[in-house]
Write a protein that holds these residues in place. Structure first.
Motif, PDB file in Angstrom:
ATOM      1  N   SER A 176       9.589 -11.019 -43.131  1.00 48.62           N
ATOM      2  CA  SER A 176      10.282 -12.310 -43.073  1.00 48.62           C
ATOM      3  C   SER A 176       9.705 -13.158 -41.940  1.00 48.62           C
ATOM      4  O   SER A 176       9.063 -12.637 -41.017  1.00 48.62           O
ATOM      5  N   ILE A 177       9.964 -14.444 -42.028  1.00 49.94           N
ATOM      6  CA  ILE A 177       9.524 -15.342 -40.957  1.00 49.94           C
ATOM      7  C   ILE A 177      10.198 -14.937 -39.653  1.00 49.94           C
ATOM      8  O   ILE A 177       9.564 -14.934 -38.594  1.00 49.94           O
ATOM      9  N   THR A 178      11.467 -14.542 -39.703  1.00 49.21           N
ATOM     10  CA  THR A 178      12.171 -14.117 -38.493  1.00 49.21           C
ATOM     11  C   THR A 178      11.499 -12.890 -37.885  1.00 49.21           C
ATOM     12  O   THR A 178      11.307 -12.813 -36.668  1.00 49.21           O
ATOM     13  N   ALA A 179      11.115 -11.928 -38.714  1.00 49.83           N
ATOM     14  CA  ALA A 179      10.424 -10.729 -38.210  1.00 49.83           C
ATOM     15  C   ALA A 179       9.089 -11.107 -37.576  1.00 49.83           C
ATOM     16  O   ALA A 179       8.709 -10.550 -36.537  1.00 49.83           O
ATOM     17  N   MET A 180       8.376 -12.061 -38.182  1.00 50.08           N
ATOM     18  CA  MET A 180       7.099 -12.507 -37.621  1.00 50.08           C
ATOM     19  C   MET A 180       7.314 -13.209 -36.279  1.00 50.08           C
ATOM     20  O   MET A 180       6.530 -13.033 -35.346  1.00 50.08           O
ATOM     21  N   GLU A 181       8.381 -13.997 -36.181  1.00 48.22           N
ATOM     22  CA  GLU A 181       8.706 -14.652 -34.911  1.00 48.22           C
ATOM     23  C   GLU A 181       8.952 -13.610 -33.829  1.00 48.22           C
ATOM     24  O   GLU A 181       8.460 -13.745 -32.703  1.00 48.22           O
ATOM     25  N   ILE A 182       9.712 -12.585 -34.163  1.00 46.37           N
ATOM     26  CA  ILE A 182      10.040 -11.541 -33.185  1.00 46.37           C
ATOM     27  C   ILE A 182       8.770 -10.806 -32.767  1.00 46.37           C
ATOM     28  O   ILE A 182       8.540 -10.565 -31.577  1.00 46.37           O
ATOM     29  N   PHE A 183       7.932 -10.463 -33.727  1.00 49.56           N
ATOM     30  CA  PHE A 183       6.681  -9.788 -33.397  1.00 49.56           C
ATOM     31  C   PHE A 183       5.838 -10.655 -32.471  1.00 49.56           C
ATOM     32  O   PHE A 183       5.326 -10.194 -31.454  1.00 49.56           O
ATOM     33  N   TYR A 184       5.713 -11.930 -32.807  1.00 50.41           N
ATOM     34  CA  TYR A 184       4.886 -12.849 -32.012  1.00 50.41           C
ATOM     35  C   TYR A 184       5.490 -13.098 -30.632  1.00 50.41           C
ATOM     36  O   TYR A 184       4.784 -13.128 -29.631  1.00 50.41           O
ATOM     37  N   GLY A 185       6.801 -13.248 -30.572  1.00 47.66           N
ATOM     38  CA  GLY A 185       7.462 -13.543 -29.306  1.00 47.66           C
ATOM     39  C   GLY A 185       7.529 -12.368 -28.356  1.00 47.66           C
ATOM     40  O   GLY A 185       7.417 -12.527 -27.149  1.00 47.66           O
TER      41      GLY A 185
END
Length: 183
Positions: A138-147
């Protein structure tokens, strides 16, 4: 006449220095903090943060001349941003995370979030990792990974809050309960 002109020039220089110093001071003391969560089940928490927590935090930080600015992308993504001509939702979110570094706040709830059919990002070097990242996140999971993870050498002041879904049972008013519900 020359004395007056010199005085006037001196005044302009002081005014410019004051303006530049004020700009630098205000820039260094503004802390942008991104709020990351799935869009459909965290409206109540996001609203509580932006309407109550951040204003209280700013009140307490005012003597230190620090301002904390919440970045909530519910207000920032337009249909054009997420269209085929725009940046795309994922890149827009990742760019905002970079603008807010090192401050990152995650609200985790009952949903995994929207999984895009593919990861559409530009050819910018900071997004090279996206092109080789495994699909179906998900986009949220990608945000968390990136952040949190992807920029391991960058300092992070991040918090992740997990909501206990059972709290909704304690809310009697159906209208308020709907604010915290998900699709």
């Amino acid at each position: 006449m020359s004395k007056c002109k010199s005085s006037n020039t001196h005044y302009r220089v002081i005014k410019i220095v004051f303006f530049v110093n004020s700009f630098i001071f205000s820039y260094r003391n503004s802390c942008r903090t991104i709020i990351s969560s799935t869009f459909n089940d965290m409206h109540g928490e996001r609203d509580a943060l932006t309407r109550h927590v951040f204003p209280l935090l700013n009140e307490r930080c005012r003597p230190l001349r620090v301002r904390v600015v919440p970045v909530d992308l519910r207000w920032g993504l337009t249909a054009e941003d997420t269209s085929d001509e725009g940046l795309g939702a994922l890149e827009h979110c990742l760019l905002e995370i970079d603008h807010c570094r090192p401050f990152f706040l995650v609200l985790a709830g009952d949903r995994y979030g929207w999984i895009p059919p593919g990861y559409r990002v530009s050819d910018a070097p900071q997004f090279e990792w996206v092109k080789t990242f495994e699909p179906n996140h998900s986009i949220t999971a990608m945000e968390i990974f990136y952040g949190f993870v992807n920029k391991w050498s960058t300092p992070v002041h991040a918090f992740c809050y997990r909501r206990d879904p059972s709290f909704r049972k304690e809310i009697d008013d159906p209208a308020i309960q709907k604010v915290y519900a998900f699709d």
